[in-house]
Design an enzyme around this catalytic site. Sequence first.
Site, mmCIF file in Angstrom:
data_model
loop_
_atom_site.group_PDB
_atom_site.id
_atom_site.type_symbol
_atom_site.label_atom_id
_atom_site.label_comp_id
_atom_site.label_asym_id
_atom_site.label_seq_id
_atom_site.Cartn_x
_atom_site.Cartn_y
_atom_site.Cartn_z
ATOM 1 N N HIS A 173 2.371 7.407 11.314
ATOM 2 C CA HIS A 173 1.511 6.654 10.261
ATOM 3 C C HIS A 173 2.512 5.494 9.619
ATOM 4 C CE1 HIS A 173 -1.552 6.863 7.109
ATOM 5 N NE2 HIS A 173 -0.488 6.410 6.258
ATOM 6 N N GLU A 174 3.718 6.063 9.278
ATOM 7 C CA GLU A 174 4.309 4.965 8.365
ATOM 8 C C GLU A 174 4.979 3.937 9.432
ATOM 9 O OE1 GLU A 174 4.690 4.796 5.326
ATOM 10 O OE2 GLU A 174 3.502 6.276 4.911
ATOM 11 N N HIS A 207 2.158 1.177 9.855
ATOM 12 C CA HIS A 207 2.261 0.152 8.577
ATOM 13 C C HIS A 207 3.153 -0.790 8.826
ATOM 14 C CE1 HIS A 207 -0.887 2.130 6.216
ATOM 15 N NE2 HIS A 207 -0.007 3.454 5.966
#
Length: 205
Positions: A17-18, A21
Amino acid sequence: MNLLLNLSIFFFAVIIHEYAHGWVAWKLGDSTARFMGRLTLNPLAHIDPIGTIFLPLILLITHSPVLFGWAKPVPVDFFNLKNPKQGMIWVGLAGPVANILFAIALSLLLKIPLLLASYLAVSVVTTAIMANLVLAVFNLLPIPPLDGSRVMMGLLPYNLSVEYAKIEPYGFIIIFALLWMNAINTIIWPVVISLARLLGVNFGM
C-alpha cells in the site's frame, strides 16, 4: 492461523500500500519518498508502532471481524507533482488500488488445484486477500488523513478542500471513536465481503 502469521500477512499488505503511494508520487513528479528511503519494500522503513503493530494486534486479540491499521505515511510533497490537485487524487488512490490488484492476483492462486489441496496454503491466501481488501476499503474512508480524504481534497474546489483539511488534526480521534462504536466494522465488512465474492472468495459473515 497464528497471531504472528496474521500480523505478517497484514504488514505485507501495508507495505504494498505505502510503496504504491510513493511510486505513483515519484512518477507524477515528487521524489520525496525516494530521497527519504521510503520507496522500498523493506518493512522496517514503513513501521508505525500504533497503526502497524499495536492496533492490528489488539484487533486480533479481541477477535475483531475486521483487521486494519496503517503504516508510517510515505512522505509526499503534493506541490512537486506536475498537477498537484489531480496528482493528489492519483496518489491517494494508489495504495487502495494496489491492494485490490494484489487481492485479485491472490484470488487467481485459489484456482490452482495443487494449492487447493493444502489447507494452510488456502488459509494464508484467503487471509491475505481479506487483509488487502480491508486495507483498501478502510483507507478509502473520507476521514483525514486516510487516502479517501486525499481523493476528496483533490475533487473539492480549493476553498472547500482547505476547510475539509482542517479536520485532519482530529482524524484519528474520529477513527477511534467510530471504532469504539463498531461503526467502522459495520461500514467496511459488507463492502469487503462483496468484493471478495466478486473474486470468488467467500469469507462468510
